[in-house]
Design a protein around this motif. Structure first.
Motif, PDB file in Angstrom:
ATOM      1  N   THR A  56       0.844  -1.196   0.000  1.00 63.19           N
ATOM      2  CA  THR A  56       0.000   0.000   0.000  1.00 63.19           C
ATOM      3  C   THR A  56       0.883   1.251   0.000  1.00 63.19           C
ATOM      4  O   THR A  56       1.886   1.295   0.719  1.00 63.19           O
ATOM      5  CB  THR A  56      -0.877   0.024   1.280  1.00 63.19           C
ATOM      6  N   THR A  77      -2.174  -0.840  -3.772  1.00 60.48           N
ATOM      7  CA  THR A  77      -3.267   0.048  -3.382  1.00 60.48           C
ATOM      8  C   THR A  77      -2.672   1.406  -3.059  1.00 60.48           C
ATOM      9  O   THR A  77      -1.734   1.499  -2.271  1.00 60.48           O
ATOM     10  CB  THR A  77      -3.965  -0.515  -2.122  1.00 60.48           C
ATOM     11  N   LEU A  79      -3.583   5.040  -1.446  1.00 56.37           N
ATOM     12  CA  LEU A  79      -4.574   5.798  -0.676  1.00 56.37           C
ATOM     13  C   LEU A  79      -4.140   7.259  -0.638  1.00 56.37           C
ATOM     14  O   LEU A  79      -2.980   7.550  -0.315  1.00 56.37           O
ATOM     15  CB  LEU A  79      -4.657   5.276   0.763  1.00 56.37           C
ATOM     16  N   LYS A 278      -9.068   2.242   5.247  1.00 52.41           N
ATOM     17  CA  LYS A 278      -8.615   2.071   3.842  1.00 52.41           C
ATOM     18  C   LYS A 278      -9.462   2.937   2.914  1.00 52.41           C
ATOM     19  O   LYS A 278     -10.044   2.455   1.930  1.00 52.41           O
ATOM     20  CB  LYS A 278      -8.657   0.602   3.425  1.00 52.41           C
ATOM     21  N   VAL A 281      -9.214   5.255  -1.892  1.00 51.16           N
ATOM     22  CA  VAL A 281      -8.406   4.427  -2.803  1.00 51.16           C
ATOM     23  C   VAL A 281      -8.456   5.085  -4.182  1.00 51.16           C
ATOM     24  O   VAL A 281      -9.527   5.418  -4.687  1.00 51.16           O
ATOM     25  CB  VAL A 281      -8.987   2.994  -2.907  1.00 51.16           C
ATOM     26  N   THR A 283      -8.486   5.072  -7.991  1.00 49.10           N
ATOM     27  CA  THR A 283      -8.732   4.137  -9.099  1.00 49.10           C
ATOM     28  C   THR A 283      -8.731   4.923 -10.407  1.00 49.10           C
ATOM     29  O   THR A 283      -9.271   6.017 -10.473  1.00 49.10           O
ATOM     30  CB  THR A 283     -10.087   3.411  -8.951  1.00 49.10           C
TER      31      THR A 283
END
Ligand code: 13P
Ligand code: SF4
Length: 303
Positions: A56, A77, A79, A278, A281, A283
């Motif tokens: 992450t 991922t 963030l 979390k 995120v 995308t």
């Protein structure tokens, strides 16, 4: 009441659980810079995010920076610590608008400042940052270049190259509001100080400067300089590291409103919340990511 130490411990725990690395921009709050694994300018952060070995990436900065990390890291991922932290300059152009400019100047290549959306990067031939703009522009074949979205960085680059730069009228609200009269006043107050400014400043401000640098280039410049005092033409957050790294030197802002409100949205509490849940995120549709990646990869290959 939770102390800073307890928050820092919680962040360390969450980092372990998420197998995360925390990247922060030079304009972040001091306490956020302190918990980051790496603090840098946009180019260093893009490079670092391409090299990390973590599941992450927690990005403390503004949206386009986290997007760049996501463009380069499809398997991880990403963030964005504060979901509402945007760059108003990056929002001054979108894919539709850039397509219109491409239609108007079909012979021109497109160089986009990294302060832009993934969609704009996907429409561009190559990306650049404030640290490598001249090098990137010089690397493009052909003479005509549409430069988006920062008119001031584009203008500064045009003074360093023979290429024909077609300027898009975007600007950074923080740097563009610095006026030459304010610079002259600061110089009167600190006559021995060197003036170091970011290329997002207006041309009339850049004309008065001793050096024009990206944020991390500024850190290196003031460290290596034989001078002892500096007037700084960029966002206030950079002075934290400058003062830490150069305790015997003096640093002054041109005016007290050199604050990027979006950069300051990220607090330690915000970082904890984002990691715990979390949240935010990043995308990017795969088709856009792949095209944007070409523009970012070309930049990384040049610099
Ligand atoms: P740097 O890449 O020089 O750190 O600049 C980023 C930015 O947003 C300047 O306003
Ligand atoms: Fe965007 Fe300016 Fe803030 Fe940088 S300082 S993130 S260019 S608004």
């Amino acid at each position: 009441m939770t102390t800073v130490k307890q928050i820092e411990e919680r962040i360390a725990e969450l980092k372990e659980g998420l197998k995360a690395v925390i990247l922060a921009h030079n304009y972040q709050r001091p306490e956020v810079q302190d918990i980051a694994d790496f603090v840098g300018d946009s180019l260093e952060l893009a490079r670092r995010s391409a090299e990390v070995d973590a599941e992450t990436i927690v990005f403390c900065g503004v949206d386009f920076m986290a997007e760049t990390a996501a463009i380069l890291n499809p398997g991880r991922t990403v963030l964005l610590s504060e979901g509402n932290a945007c760059c108003p300059m990056a929002e001054m152009i979108d894919g539709d608008e850039l397509r219109k400019w491409k239609h108007k100047y079909p012979q021109a290549a497109v160089v986009c400042y990294v302060n832009s959306s993934a969609e704009v990067k996907a429409e561009s031939d190559i990306c650049c940052t404030s640290a490598n703009g001249v090098k990137v522009v010089e690397s493009v074949s052909g003479n005509d270049i549409i430069f988006v979205p920062d008119q001031n960085l584009g203008h500064y680059i045009s003074t360093q190259t023979k290429k024909n730069i077609i300027l898009y009228p975007g600007f950074c609200i923080v740097h563009h509001r610095i006026k030459p009269e304010q610079v002259k006043r600061a110089k009167e107050l600190h006559p021995k100080a060197q003036l170091v400014v970011h290329p997002e400043c207006r041309p009339e401000v850049i004309d008065l400067a001793d050096a024009v640098c990206s944020t991390s280039q500024m850190l290196r410049y003031v460290k290596e300089s034989p001078h002892n005092s500096f007037i700084i033409g960029t966002e206030d957050g950079l002075l934290y590291r400058m003062r830490q790294e150069n305790p015997d030197k003096s640093f002054y802002l041109i005016s007290d409103d050199q604050i990027c409100q979006n950069m300051k949205r990220t607090t330690l509490e915000v970082v904890v919340r984002t990691m715990e849940f979390k949240e935010n995120v990043i995308t990017i549709p795969e088709e856009i990511r792949l095209k944007a990646k070409q523009a970012v990869d070309r930049m990384l290959a040049v610099s």
